[in-house]
Design a protein around this motif. Structure first.
Motif, PDB file in Angstrom:
ATOM      1  N   PRO A  44      -2.807 -24.842 -24.378  1.00 56.58           N
ATOM      2  CA  PRO A  44      -2.775 -23.416 -24.058  1.00 56.58           C
ATOM      3  C   PRO A  44      -1.841 -23.141 -22.875  1.00 56.58           C
ATOM      4  O   PRO A  44      -1.356 -24.060 -22.228  1.00 56.58           O
ATOM      5  CB  PRO A  44      -4.227 -23.098 -23.696  1.00 56.58           C
ATOM      6  N   ASN A  45      -1.622 -21.873 -22.581  1.00 55.09           N
ATOM      7  CA  ASN A  45      -0.790 -21.487 -21.437  1.00 55.09           C
ATOM      8  C   ASN A  45      -1.327 -22.121 -20.160  1.00 55.09           C
ATOM      9  O   ASN A  45      -2.536 -22.142 -19.940  1.00 55.09           O
ATOM     10  CB  ASN A  45      -0.812 -19.958 -21.246  1.00 55.09           C
ATOM     11  N   LYS A  59       2.141 -28.475 -19.832  1.00 57.18           N
ATOM     12  CA  LYS A  59       3.188 -29.007 -20.724  1.00 57.18           C
ATOM     13  C   LYS A  59       4.543 -29.018 -20.026  1.00 57.18           C
ATOM     14  O   LYS A  59       5.225 -30.038 -19.985  1.00 57.18           O
ATOM     15  CB  LYS A  59       3.272 -28.158 -22.008  1.00 57.18           C
ATOM     16  N   SER A  60       4.924 -27.866 -19.495  1.00 56.30           N
ATOM     17  CA  SER A  60       6.239 -27.783 -18.856  1.00 56.30           C
ATOM     18  C   SER A  60       6.300 -28.653 -17.611  1.00 56.30           C
ATOM     19  O   SER A  60       7.346 -29.212 -17.285  1.00 56.30           O
ATOM     20  CB  SER A  60       6.567 -26.339 -18.483  1.00 56.30           C
ATOM     21  N   THR A  61       5.176 -28.763 -16.916  1.00 62.44           N
ATOM     22  CA  THR A  61       5.143 -29.636 -15.741  1.00 62.44           C
ATOM     23  C   THR A  61       5.410 -31.082 -16.156  1.00 62.44           C
ATOM     24  O   THR A  61       6.201 -31.782 -15.519  1.00 62.44           O
ATOM     25  CB  THR A  61       3.773 -29.519 -15.040  1.00 62.44           C
ATOM     26  N   THR A  62       4.762 -31.511 -17.233  1.00 62.19           N
ATOM     27  CA  THR A  62       4.978 -32.875 -17.722  1.00 62.19           C
ATOM     28  C   THR A  62       6.446 -33.089 -18.058  1.00 62.19           C
ATOM     29  O   THR A  62       7.060 -34.081 -17.646  1.00 62.19           O
ATOM     30  CB  THR A  62       4.114 -33.126 -18.986  1.00 62.19           C
ATOM     31  N   GLY A  96      17.201 -40.623 -36.495  1.00 61.66           N
ATOM     32  CA  GLY A  96      16.661 -41.587 -35.540  1.00 61.66           C
ATOM     33  C   GLY A  96      16.422 -41.051 -34.146  1.00 61.66           C
ATOM     34  O   GLY A  96      16.037 -41.794 -33.247  1.00 61.66           O
ATOM     35  N   ILE A  97      16.662 -39.760 -33.951  1.00 57.32           N
ATOM     36  CA  ILE A  97      16.431 -39.193 -32.624  1.00 57.32           C
ATOM     37  C   ILE A  97      14.942 -38.913 -32.441  1.00 57.32           C
ATOM     38  O   ILE A  97      14.311 -38.289 -33.295  1.00 57.32           O
ATOM     39  CB  ILE A  97      17.239 -37.885 -32.443  1.00 57.32           C
ATOM     40  N   THR A  98      14.408 -39.418 -31.346  1.00 56.20           N
ATOM     41  CA  THR A  98      13.009 -39.143 -31.023  1.00 56.20           C
ATOM     42  C   THR A  98      12.899 -37.687 -30.584  1.00 56.20           C
ATOM     43  O   THR A  98      13.703 -37.236 -29.772  1.00 56.20           O
ATOM     44  CB  THR A  98      12.553 -40.044 -29.866  1.00 56.20           C
ATOM     45  N   ILE A  99      11.921 -36.985 -31.129  1.00 56.96           N
ATOM     46  CA  ILE A  99      11.794 -35.578 -30.748  1.00 56.96           C
ATOM     47  C   ILE A  99      10.399 -35.300 -30.190  1.00 56.96           C
ATOM     48  O   ILE A  99       9.395 -35.701 -30.767  1.00 56.96           O
ATOM     49  CB  ILE A  99      12.088 -34.641 -31.937  1.00 56.96           C
ATOM     50  N   ILE A 100      10.386 -34.648 -29.040  1.00 57.16           N
ATOM     51  CA  ILE A 100       9.124 -34.220 -28.453  1.00 57.16           C
ATOM     52  C   ILE A 100       9.210 -32.715 -28.308  1.00 57.16           C
ATOM     53  O   ILE A 100      10.186 -32.202 -27.761  1.00 57.16           O
ATOM     54  CB  ILE A 100       8.927 -34.836 -27.054  1.00 57.16           C
ATOM     55  N   LEU A 101       8.216 -32.007 -28.848  1.00 58.07           N
ATOM     56  CA  LEU A 101       8.271 -30.572 -28.619  1.00 58.07           C
ATOM     57  C   LEU A 101       6.926 -30.015 -28.210  1.00 58.07           C
ATOM     58  O   LEU A 101       5.883 -30.547 -28.554  1.00 58.07           O
ATOM     59  CB  LEU A 101       8.849 -29.820 -29.816  1.00 58.07           C
ATOM     60  N   THR A 102       6.971 -28.952 -27.435  1.00 59.37           N
ATOM     61  CA  THR A 102       5.737 -28.254 -27.108  1.00 59.37           C
ATOM     62  C   THR A 102       5.743 -26.966 -27.914  1.00 59.37           C
ATOM     63  O   THR A 102       6.802 -26.431 -28.233  1.00 59.37           O
ATOM     64  CB  THR A 102       5.641 -27.870 -25.621  1.00 59.37           C
ATOM     65  N   THR A 103       4.584 -26.528 -28.258  1.00 57.77           N
ATOM     66  CA  THR A 103       4.512 -25.311 -29.044  1.00 57.77           C
ATOM     67  C   THR A 103       3.137 -24.694 -28.911  1.00 57.77           C
ATOM     68  O   THR A 103       2.180 -25.345 -28.498  1.00 57.77           O
ATOM     69  CB  THR A 103       4.826 -25.583 -30.527  1.00 57.77           C
ATOM     70  N   HIS A 104       3.061 -23.423 -29.216  1.00 55.35           N
ATOM     71  CA  HIS A 104       1.762 -22.758 -29.290  1.00 55.35           C
ATOM     72  C   HIS A 104       1.325 -22.627 -30.739  1.00 55.35           C
ATOM     73  O   HIS A 104       0.239 -22.156 -31.026  1.00 55.35           O
ATOM     74  CB  HIS A 104       1.845 -21.360 -28.665  1.00 55.35           C
ATOM     75  N   TYR A 105       2.206 -22.996 -31.658  1.00 54.73           N
ATOM     76  CA  TYR A 105       1.872 -22.825 -33.075  1.00 54.73           C
ATOM     77  C   TYR A 105       1.452 -24.147 -33.699  1.00 54.73           C
ATOM     78  O   TYR A 105       2.258 -25.063 -33.822  1.00 54.73           O
ATOM     79  CB  TYR A 105       3.067 -22.281 -33.854  1.00 54.73           C
ATOM     80  N   ILE A 159      -3.076 -31.146 -24.516  1.00 54.54           N
ATOM     81  CA  ILE A 159      -3.279 -31.156 -23.078  1.00 54.54           C
ATOM     82  C   ILE A 159      -3.995 -29.867 -22.695  1.00 54.54           C
ATOM     83  O   ILE A 159      -3.727 -28.804 -23.255  1.00 54.54           O
ATOM     84  CB  ILE A 159      -1.925 -31.313 -22.352  1.00 54.54           C
ATOM     85  N   ASP A 160      -4.941 -30.016 -21.803  1.00 53.37           N
ATOM     86  CA  ASP A 160      -5.652 -28.833 -21.323  1.00 53.37           C
ATOM     87  C   ASP A 160      -5.967 -29.024 -19.851  1.00 53.37           C
ATOM     88  O   ASP A 160      -6.490 -30.066 -19.456  1.00 53.37           O
ATOM     89  CB  ASP A 160      -6.950 -28.644 -22.121  1.00 53.37           C
ATOM     90  N   SER A 161      -5.652 -28.044 -19.064  1.00 45.17           N
ATOM     91  CA  SER A 161      -5.868 -28.096 -17.608  1.00 45.17           C
ATOM     92  C   SER A 161      -5.444 -29.426 -16.997  1.00 45.17           C
ATOM     93  O   SER A 161      -6.182 -30.014 -16.205  1.00 45.17           O
ATOM     94  CB  SER A 161      -7.347 -27.855 -17.282  1.00 45.17           C
ATOM     95  N   GLY A 162      -4.292 -29.910 -17.398  1.00 40.41           N
ATOM     96  CA  GLY A 162      -3.743 -31.114 -16.779  1.00 40.41           C
ATOM     97  C   GLY A 162      -4.360 -32.418 -17.246  1.00 40.41           C
ATOM     98  O   GLY A 162      -4.160 -33.460 -16.635  1.00 40.41           O
TER      99      GLY A 162
END
Ligand SMILES: Nc1ncnc2c1ncn2[C@@H]1O[C@H](COP(=O)(O)OP(=O)(O)OP(=O)(O)O)[C@@H](O)[C@H]1O
Ligand SMILES: [Mg+2]
Lengths: 318, 257
Positions: free
Chosen positions: A43-44, A48-51, A190-199, A213-216
């Motif tokens: 959640p907001n 995520k962005s901190t990580t 072959g590119i490793t992809i990490i994404l964050t999303t709300h969906y 992840i939730d509250s760190g």
């Protein structure tokens, strides 16, 4: 013989306390394999962005270890950096610079010669449908175009790992689909992809592995299939033509929204057919049906538990 | 391998910096040309003719090196201050921070960009001054070294200012309250030997006095201070400011949370 394939990303015991004392990350462990398509969901304000900030050295960590393709960011930062391409959550290019210059300069920071950079910029601008705009200042792009510009920029040094922080936020569904195709194509190379999303749908569609992840705190870290198996309730919304009395459903959890709409929770063990037959018995016709798109919130609630923060509840309430 | 990469990164930053001030040349190159022309007209032609000689030269010839130096100083400084601050503001500084660019390359790139602007403006001003007076050259090497060291010093100053700055106002405070007074009191318009002893002593603490005088020596062969002192002061400043800038960027002050 066992070949110990290096992980693309190894995070252990990662903590971040921001100035002012707020603890955004409370000891995170995370592993992403090479070639993976990995979702970081939350959640907001979950962290995520901190990580991502710590991985890309835009945020100083307070404790813990981060390794990118085996390179510890404390000791081999420059090596670690050269593996990563970052698409940040917020636009962070020079608004007055032309697309071409933004891309070529970015490549230069990674040591890519200008002539090579020009060829690559052309390739990615064409692939991402921005070629016509190459000489425009970045501020003249639409929001969706700016996102694609940041994707192109992240690819200029041909990184082995692409990290995207909410790449499809504010992007229309058609464009989102084409971005998904583009990312799948990169992953297949072959590119490793990490994404964050709300969906959740986005993660479900693209990713093989997922961490929540939730509250760190990482509350779940598993593969997509096992996670979805936990999601044993789906909510459907039915549009009804009701002649007489209110509809009643035995054995189902349901809510009457207004005089012609109800919401029904359907567990894995239950069948939608039973809903229909019960309604037919009451002479009620189902005019239309749709999935209530709150599966992510349901997932959060089922994993994080009822102690979900108020932020999440307001998110859940549509 | 990594040194080749660093050279390309350095060239990219320089390229970007030079392109930036060339793109907005109306804001970056024209105003100093106009300001300096006004100085020439007012101080050189109108007032200068009444002042007579200064340091054995007519007043116009005396102030030309100082005026060139003044524009080098302000332009080197403000180029880096505004460019780096706006990169922070728009967050495009992150483009460099996420890339494997060593901090010294970032510092060198921005300082190099500031030097280019300072020196280019210096050349423009020199050309304009030729419309008003003849310029003699006593020692070209002293001119070149002084202008390079001075522009590097103030470019570093501008970078440090931008690192600390939290708003666009913050990058005009130092130029207004420190740089401008020091420049005016730095012997651009007068020989400090004209001052009472006490103020001569105070002037010794003004680094701009050394720069202006070394520069003037390159043209006219006269100086109020010794050249050794001038170059020691300049070198000392560059080393100190470089160390400060490196420390700040390494710690991520104003750049990393
Ligand atoms: N620079 C900062 N200083 C202080 N606190 C911060 C800073 N950046 C983030 N935080 C706090 O850290 C927490 C985590 O923020 P973060 O941006 O990592 O969340 P997120 O999971 O990316 O959220 P979103 O989905 O909204 O982007 C939030 O509570 C936020 O307020
Ligand atoms: Mg975020």
């Amino acid at each position: 013989m066992v070949i110990d394939m290096q992980n693309a990303l190894d995070i252990s015991g990662l903590k971040k306390v921001y100035k002012g004392g707020f603890q955004a990350l409370k000891g995170i462990d995370l592993t992403v394999k090479q070639g993976d398509f990995f979702a970081l969901l939350g959640p907001n304000g979950a962290g995520k962005s901190t990580t991502i900030g710590v991985i890309t050295s835009l945020v100083n960590k307070t404790a813990g270890q981060v390794k990118v393709y085996g390179h510890d960011i404390d000791h081999e930062l420059e090596d670690a950096k050269s593996f990563i391409g970052l698409v940040p959550q917020e636009f962070n290019f020079n608004q007055f610079e032309s697309l071409m210059r933004i891309l070529v300069n970015q490549a230069g920071y990674y040591g890519v010669e200008r002539s090579v950079a020009h060829e690559r910029a052309e390739k990615y601008l064409k692939q991402l449908d921005l070629w016509d705009k190459r000489n425009d200042a970045a501020r003249m792009l639409s929001g969706g175009m700016k996102r694609r510009l940041m994707i192109a920029r992240a690819l200029m040094h041909e990184p082995k790992m692409l990290i995207l922080d909410e790449p499809t936020a504010g992007v229309d569904i058609e464009l989102r689909r084409s971005m998904w195709d583009f990312l799948r194509e990169l992953n297949s190379q072959g590119i490793t992809i990490i994404l964050t999303t709300h969906y959740l749908e986005e993660a479900e569609m693209l990713c093989r592995n997922i961490a929540i992840i939730d509250s760190g705190i990482i509350v779940e870290n598993t593969d997509m299939k096992s996670l979805l198996a936990k999601l044993d309730v789906e909510t459907i919304v039915l549009d009804l033509s009701i002649g007489g009395a209110e509809p009643k459903l035995n054995d189902f959890c349901y809510r009457i929204i207004d005089d012609h709409t109800i919401e029904v929770d359907i567990k894995k063990s239950q069948r939608i057919n039973d809903v229909f037959s019960q309604l037919t018995e009451q002479n009620i016709n189902v005019l239309s049906l749709r999935n209530k798109s709150n599966r992510l919130e349901e997932l959060f609630v089922s994993i994080i538990g009822t102690g979900a923060s108020s932020e999440k509840q307001t998110q859940g309430a549509q | 391998m990594s040194s080749a990469r660093n050279m390309i990164a350095l060239k990219s930053i320089l390229h970007k910096e030079v392109h930036r001030f060339m793109r907005i040349w109306v804001q970056t190159l024209v105003p100093p040309a106009i300001t300096i022309s006004l100085y020439f007209v007012i101080f050189g032609e109108l007032i200068g003719s009444r002042i007579g000689q200064m340091g054995g030269f007519d007043y116009m010839s005396f102030i030309v090196p100082g005026l060139i130096m003044m524009s080098v100083i302000t332009n080197s400084y403000s180029n880096v201050a505004s460019s780096f601050f706006s990169a922070k503001w728009q967050r495009n500084v992150e483009e460099m921070l996420v890339a494997p660019v060593p901090n010294w390359v970032i510092v060198a790139g921005y300082v190099g960009g500031g030097m280019c602007r300072g020196i280019l403006v210096g050349c423009i001003v020199t050309l304009i001054s030729l419309l008003f007076t003849e310029i003699q050259v006593h020692n070209i090497w002293i001119i070149i070294v002084t202008v390079a060291l001075t522009s590097a010093t103030f470019a570093l100053g501008g970078l440090i200012n931008a690192i600390f700055a939290g708003s666009f106002d913050d990058i005009s405070i130092i130029p207004t309250f420190i740089l401008t007074p020091l420049t005016y009191l730095g012997g651009v318009f007068y020989s400090i030997t004209l001052l009472p002893d006490f103020w001569q002593g105070v002037s010794q603490a003004n680094p701009i006095v050394y720069m202006v005088n070394a520069f003037r020596y390159g043209f006219l062969g006269i100086s109020d201070v010794s050249l050794v002192a001038a170059f020691s002061v300049l070198t000392g400043f560059i080393i100190t400011l470089f160390v400060i800038a490196m420390t700040l960027i390494t710690k991520g002050i104003g750049l990393r949370s």
